[in-house]
Design a protein around this motif. Structure first.
Motif, PDB file in Angstrom:
ATOM      1  N   GLU A 188       0.811  -1.056   0.302  1.00 36.07           N
ATOM      2  CA  GLU A 188      -0.274   0.543  -0.032  1.00 36.07           C
ATOM      3  C   GLU A 188       0.904   1.285   0.106  1.00 36.07           C
ATOM      4  O   GLU A 188      -0.081   2.760  -0.211  1.00 36.07           O
ATOM      5  N   ASN A 189       2.427   1.071  -0.082  1.00 35.33           N
ATOM      6  CA  ASN A 189       3.137   1.914  -0.082  1.00 35.33           C
ATOM      7  C   ASN A 189       2.945   3.185   0.587  1.00 35.33           C
ATOM      8  O   ASN A 189       3.030   4.194   0.984  1.00 35.33           O
ATOM      9  N   LYS A 190       2.649   2.489   1.842  1.00 34.13           N
ATOM     10  CA  LYS A 190       3.006   3.383   3.502  1.00 34.13           C
ATOM     11  C   LYS A 190       3.823   3.423   3.606  1.00 34.13           C
ATOM     12  O   LYS A 190       5.113   2.915   3.768  1.00 34.13           O
ATOM     13  N   SER A 191       3.794   4.734   3.824  1.00 34.79           N
ATOM     14  CA  SER A 191       5.646   5.303   4.878  1.00 34.79           C
ATOM     15  C   SER A 191       5.300   4.481   6.300  1.00 34.79           C
ATOM     16  O   SER A 191       4.531   3.563   6.886  1.00 34.79           O
ATOM     17  N   TYR A 192       6.500   3.658   7.002  1.00 30.72           N
ATOM     18  CA  TYR A 192       6.924   2.824   8.283  1.00 30.72           C
ATOM     19  C   TYR A 192       5.953   4.046   9.511  1.00 30.72           C
ATOM     20  O   TYR A 192       4.898   3.237  10.568  1.00 30.72           O
ATOM     21  N   GLU A 193       5.710   4.938   9.466  1.00 30.93           N
ATOM     22  CA  GLU A 193       4.986   5.473  10.549  1.00 30.93           C
ATOM     23  C   GLU A 193       3.189   5.672  10.360  1.00 30.93           C
ATOM     24  O   GLU A 193       2.907   5.159  11.173  1.00 30.93           O
ATOM     25  N   GLU A 194       3.316   5.127   9.480  1.00 24.45           N
ATOM     26  CA  GLU A 194       1.873   5.553   8.668  1.00 24.45           C
ATOM     27  C   GLU A 194       1.887   4.335   9.273  1.00 24.45           C
ATOM     28  O   GLU A 194       0.407   3.514   9.173  1.00 24.45           O
ATOM     29  N   ALA A 195       2.409   2.839   8.782  1.00 21.90           N
ATOM     30  CA  ALA A 195       1.876   1.551   8.879  1.00 21.90           C
ATOM     31  C   ALA A 195       1.882   1.328  10.220  1.00 21.90           C
ATOM     32  O   ALA A 195       0.874   0.519  11.352  1.00 21.90           O
ATOM     33  N   LEU A 196       2.937   1.519  11.174  1.00 22.95           N
ATOM     34  CA  LEU A 196       2.937   1.444  12.718  1.00 22.95           C
ATOM     35  C   LEU A 196       1.432   2.192  12.989  1.00 22.95           C
ATOM     36  O   LEU A 196       1.033   1.400  13.922  1.00 22.95           O
ATOM     37  N   ALA A 197       1.593   3.183  12.687  1.00 18.99           N
ATOM     38  CA  ALA A 197       0.132   3.457  13.309  1.00 18.99           C
ATOM     39  C   ALA A 197      -1.555   2.876  12.846  1.00 18.99           C
ATOM     40  O   ALA A 197      -2.116   2.910  13.463  1.00 18.99           O
ATOM     41  N   GLU A 198      -1.375   2.241  12.006  1.00 19.59           N
ATOM     42  CA  GLU A 198      -2.640   1.720  11.909  1.00 19.59           C
ATOM     43  C   GLU A 198      -2.573   0.344  12.623  1.00 19.59           C
ATOM     44  O   GLU A 198      -3.419  -0.158  12.910  1.00 19.59           O
ATOM     45  N   ALA A 199      -1.569  -0.206  12.305  1.00 20.91           N
ATOM     46  CA  ALA A 199      -1.532  -1.346  13.263  1.00 20.91           C
ATOM     47  C   ALA A 199      -1.339  -1.651  14.674  1.00 20.91           C
ATOM     48  O   ALA A 199      -2.401  -2.018  15.398  1.00 20.91           O
ATOM     49  N   THR A 200      -1.232   0.113  15.522  1.00 22.94           N
ATOM     50  CA  THR A 200      -1.923   0.763  17.217  1.00 22.94           C
ATOM     51  C   THR A 200      -3.254   0.944  17.214  1.00 22.94           C
ATOM     52  O   THR A 200      -3.531   0.164  18.029  1.00 22.94           O
ATOM     53  N   GLU A 201      -3.626   1.514  15.361  1.00 18.19           N
ATOM     54  CA  GLU A 201      -5.040   1.355  16.114  1.00 18.19           C
ATOM     55  C   GLU A 201      -5.929   0.264  15.952  1.00 18.19           C
ATOM     56  O   GLU A 201      -6.880   0.081  16.178  1.00 18.19           O
ATOM     57  N   LEU A 202      -4.753  -0.767  14.891  1.00 15.59           N
ATOM     58  CA  LEU A 202      -6.115  -2.193  15.108  1.00 15.59           C
ATOM     59  C   LEU A 202      -5.761  -2.745  16.320  1.00 15.59           C
ATOM     60  O   LEU A 202      -6.267  -4.107  16.143  1.00 15.59           O
ATOM     61  N   GLY A 203      -4.764  -2.492  16.988  1.00 16.17           N
ATOM     62  CA  GLY A 203      -4.255  -3.613  18.257  1.00 16.17           C
ATOM     63  C   GLY A 203      -3.187  -4.392  17.594  1.00 16.17           C
ATOM     64  O   GLY A 203      -3.193  -5.643  18.837  1.00 16.17           O
TER      65      GLY A 203
END
Length: 432
Positions: free
Chosen positions: A173-188
């Motif tokens: 999805e061409n996300k940055s490390y910070e964006e992917a980490l934020a999504e991982a955190t949001e999803l638990g």
């Protein structure tokens, strides 16, 4: 002959509540398979007044560990507290009291596993820990029983769902490390403090457990080379794809006549390797055995019910031993002394991405650095870059030792033509 088996459950968080749900929902099946019912008699929690969505009665919750350990009617302790100090003390007390223990605690088993297994042997008690690695994947039992007649030569695995989820989002999805980490955190999938995951510590603990078991030795955390995923630079995943690789934070363990090597680090895996297609929060471990050849074990690496399924599987095994009167009769002593290889004995191919000054003779001078340390190059490609007015050189080596790789990295960083060593990866996926 027992007419029922009573459990003391230590902890009622995500995993503990999942265990309670499975034991309640599958009680008929479990009773049929064992011949007796399995019941949770007491649950250790910090707050007994807290409202909980469970079928369990309120009066079985207690904040007093003694009430569980000292209860002679409780046959088996299930530890899902998490953490280290409190959990380790609870496991020790349970084993000393002669009760079997099932734990999902990777931290305790990585740091004190051999000590606790020895204590279990001394007190004729069982200690099962399937859920400490791989969530719902039956890895421990496979290594301990299914492949016990084989000689395991190597393991390569994705054993941390958080980092695999992040890398999947970055790649697809061409996300940055910070964006992917934020999504991982949001999803638990990631904790509020994700350092244990992204720095490779969680995966290293799991590799300690797996490699100790696979090689019948005592591997410790200090024996593991650990490098997290924060060094992954923008553009690395795209470059990997251009060369036919996928970047994964992988654990590897190998053994030969010179000793063992265990590592957790971002690696380049060939796109054709089965682990390259393991995405999102899933885990997988690739096992190489002399007799069985190559096998892979894949599944959800975390979550309430997948992990609780592994815990319940261990509960079943412990219950069978109790009913048959063979509890505490498993030998846990390691067969071999742990001999860890030196960096000069660890071999692989390496990918180097170097930012250099764009001038005549640079390639020749850098090639001389590799020759100085006895390394030959399989691929050399130059890319112009826009960030510093220089050029990016891509160097892929033939097989060299980790020591040669480290020496080359040190030399390059002190070379006048080099602006920066942007990134470096070991290429994994094939045994030497």
């Amino acid at each position: 002959m027992k007419n029922e088996i009573n459990i003391g459950l230590l902890g009622f968080g995500v995993v503990g509540s999942g265990v309670a749900k499975i034991l309640h929902d599958h009680q008929d099946d479990l009773s049929y398979k064992l011949g007796v019912p399995v019941k949770i008699k007491k649950v250790l929690v910090k707050d007994t007044e807290k409202e909980r969505d469970t079928e369990l009665q309120r009066d079985i919750f207690t904040a007093d560990l003694d009430e569980i350990i000292d209860d002679p009617s409780i046959d088996l302790i299930v530890e899902v507290i998490g953490g280290t100090s409190e959990a380790k003390q609870a496991i020790e007390r349970s084993l000393l009291s002669g009760k079997g223990v099932v734990t999902a605690n990777k931290d305790v088993m990585a740091e004190s596993g051999l000590e606790l297994l020895k204590l279990a042997d001394e007190n004729k008690s069982d200690l099962f820990y399937e859920a400490s690695v791989g969530g719902g994947i039956p890895l421990i039992r496979t290594l301990e029983d299914g492949l016990s007649s084989d000689r395991i030569r190597a393991l390569t695995g994705i054993v941390n769902g958080t980092t695999n989820f992040i890398l999947t989002k970055m790649k697809h999805e061409n996300k940055s490390y910070e964006e992917a980490l934020a999504e991982a955190t949001e999803l638990g999938f990631a904790e509020a403090d994700p350092s244990a995951d992204v720095d490779g510590i969680d995966a290293a603990r799991k590799m300690v457990i797996l490699s100790s078991l696979a090689f019948s030795t005592e591997v410790r955390m200090e024996d593991v080379f650990v490098r997290g995923m924060k060094d992954i630079k923008p553009g690395d995943l795209e470059l990997a794809e251009q060369f036919g690789y996928t970047v994964k934070l992988a654990g590897s363990a190998k053994k030969d006549d010179n000793g063992i090597e265990v590592a957790v680090e971002p690696v380049f895996l060939p796109n054709s390797h089965p682990l390259s297609s393991v995405n999102n929060e899933f885990n997988a471990v690739y096992v190489y055995g002399d007799a069985v050849g190559e096998t892979m074990f894949y599944g959800p690496g975390a979550g309430s019910l997948p992990t609780a399924t592994s815990v319940t599987s261990d509960i079943m095994a412990a219950c069978r031993n109790l009913l048959l009167g063979v509890n505490g009769k498993r030998l846990h002593a390691p067969q071999h002394t742990c001999k860890v290889k030196k960096d000069s004995q660890k071999f692989g191919r390496y990918f180097h991405r170097i930012s250099v000054k764009d001038k005549v003779g640079v390639l020749t001078r850098l090639s001389a650095v590799y020759s100085k340390f006895g390394a030959s190059l399989a691929t050399v490609i130059q890319h112009p870059n826009k960030h510093d007015g220089g050029a990016d050189l891509i160097m892929i080596t033939h097989e060299i030792s980790r020591q040669q790789h480290l020496d080359i990295m040190d030399e390059l960083k002190n070379t006048e033509d080099v602006i920066d060593v942007l990134s470096h990866y070991r290429i994994e996926g094939e045994l030497s």
